[in-house]
Scaffold this motif. Sequence first.
Motif, short mmCIF file in Angstrom:
data_model
loop_
_atom_site.label_atom_id
_atom_site.label_comp_id
_atom_site.label_asym_id
_atom_site.label_seq_id
_atom_site.Cartn_x
_atom_site.Cartn_y
_atom_site.Cartn_z
N ILE A 130 -28.54 -20.78 24.74
CA ILE A 130 -28.93 -21.36 23.45
C ILE A 130 -29.38 -20.27 22.48
O ILE A 130 -30.25 -19.46 22.80
CB ILE A 130 -30.03 -22.40 23.64
N THR A 131 -28.79 -20.26 21.30
CA THR A 131 -29.12 -19.26 20.28
C THR A 131 -29.62 -19.90 18.98
O THR A 131 -29.72 -19.23 17.97
CB THR A 131 -27.91 -18.36 19.98
N ALA A 132 -29.91 -21.22 19.03
CA ALA A 132 -30.38 -21.92 17.83
C ALA A 132 -31.70 -21.31 17.36
O ALA A 132 -32.70 -21.32 18.08
CB ALA A 132 -30.55 -23.40 18.13
N TRP A 133 -31.70 -20.80 16.13
CA TRP A 133 -32.88 -20.14 15.59
C TRP A 133 -32.98 -20.41 14.09
O TRP A 133 -31.98 -20.46 13.37
CB TRP A 133 -32.84 -18.63 15.81
N ILE A 150 -38.49 -26.39 12.83
CA ILE A 150 -37.09 -26.63 13.17
C ILE A 150 -36.77 -26.08 14.56
O ILE A 150 -36.21 -26.77 15.40
CB ILE A 150 -36.16 -25.99 12.11
N ARG A 151 -37.15 -24.84 14.80
CA ARG A 151 -36.74 -24.20 16.05
C ARG A 151 -37.72 -24.43 17.20
O ARG A 151 -37.39 -24.20 18.36
CB ARG A 151 -36.58 -22.69 15.86
N GLY A 152 -38.95 -24.89 16.92
CA GLY A 152 -39.96 -25.00 17.96
C GLY A 152 -40.84 -23.77 17.96
O GLY A 152 -40.43 -22.68 17.56
N GLN A 172 -36.66 -19.65 22.71
CA GLN A 172 -36.17 -18.46 23.40
C GLN A 172 -35.28 -17.61 22.49
O GLN A 172 -35.12 -16.42 22.70
CB GLN A 172 -35.38 -18.89 24.65
N ALA A 173 -34.67 -18.26 21.50
CA ALA A 173 -33.72 -17.56 20.64
C ALA A 173 -34.43 -16.61 19.68
O ALA A 173 -35.61 -16.77 19.35
CB ALA A 173 -32.89 -18.57 19.84
N VAL A 174 -33.69 -15.62 19.21
CA VAL A 174 -34.17 -14.66 18.22
C VAL A 174 -33.11 -14.55 17.13
O VAL A 174 -31.97 -14.94 17.33
CB VAL A 174 -34.44 -13.28 18.85
N HIS A 230 -26.36 -25.06 11.73
CA HIS A 230 -25.25 -24.85 10.78
C HIS A 230 -25.41 -23.56 9.99
O HIS A 230 -24.42 -22.97 9.55
CB HIS A 230 -25.13 -26.06 9.83
N THR A 231 -26.63 -23.08 9.85
CA THR A 231 -26.88 -21.83 9.13
C THR A 231 -26.41 -20.60 9.90
O THR A 231 -26.37 -19.51 9.36
CB THR A 231 -28.39 -21.70 8.86
#
Length: 374
Positions: A169-172, A178-180, A184-186, A215-216
């Motif tokens: 997961i790379t959602a950042w 939004i991300r929490g 874990q993502a950067v 989406h960004t």
Amino acid sequence: MAATAIGIIKDEAGCAVDWIFIMTAMGGIHIPRYPIIRHEWLSLLTEEPIEPDLPIIDPHHHLWDHTGARYMFDDLMADLNTGHNILATVYAQAYAMYRSDGPEALRPIGEIEFANGAGAMSASGIYGPARACAGIIGFVDLRLGTAVDDALQAAVAAGNGRLKAIRHITAWDRDISIRGTASQAVPNMLADPAFRQGFSQLANHDLTFDAFLYHTQLDELTDLAQSFPDTHIVLDHAGTPLGVGRFMDKRDEVLNDWKRSIDRLATCPNVSVKLGGLAMKNCGFQLDQSPLPPSSEYLAEIWSPFVDHCIGRFGPSRCMFESNFPVDKGFVSYGVLWNAFKRMAKSYDQKEKQRLFSGTANQIYRLGLDACAP
């Protein structure tokens, strides 16, 4: 995966929201967000299945067992047996059932072992004709770089033929709402040299990459896909168009930005897309705020701009509908969700529907189901 803290996420005003978080330790802190499933609320609206004989492969669901958030094999089978013709499913990683000891790099292998066990239970036929967890999307830390090969070999062995993909997961987003608070993502993880070294090993093990991001970040994924044309990539949740935080009440602007990035990504022949996950809180549709659960007609209306555009750009042979259960179960029941997908696909011919509901998933995840062959 041992829980170290459990609580309720609060908004900026300090008010509790209907999300349970679980903090766990495994080379860092992760906070998966689990919606509270209100069974009584979901039962207020039921629908007869549309096209009940249409074969379906659900290519994205989870299983987990945490205090306050439990969705296990029996729960999944109950959803699969609600009137739609579910032939098989693909398990997607969810930071569940990690090994409690051993090398940190190999602890996520426990999740693959767990999913493989569920697949073996289903393959017995005792629980019905659907083959749950026929494919597995696991996790290894691709930031291990060249050292990831040992972990990938262990993951493939643990899957016993069922491991088909890796999801990291790379959602950042810069906004922690939004991300929490402990994602874990950067930023720019997909461009990180160590990540790309690890990513480059996937093709050697015949593994697809599942991408969960916002989406960004779609243009970052396009760059990755262009850099590794021999590795197949599946975009989860239609690219997760955001509708919360600074994107709240900006649906048209988000849709236009999302479309431009989707158009660029679709030019990469090694990329496919899952159509689903749009019920998630981050997408901003607030489906859990009404007295009654959403109907399939309403879901088809609000999600069609995203689904139609994806199918128009990628084509049915690179698109597949997904449930994203039990995450989306906080907002819609399984039967109603698949009715919504069928409503959105009503203008397509039978061959195209076959692709969207089973054929693409069967091919991309190499499930080998003859009934779903094109």
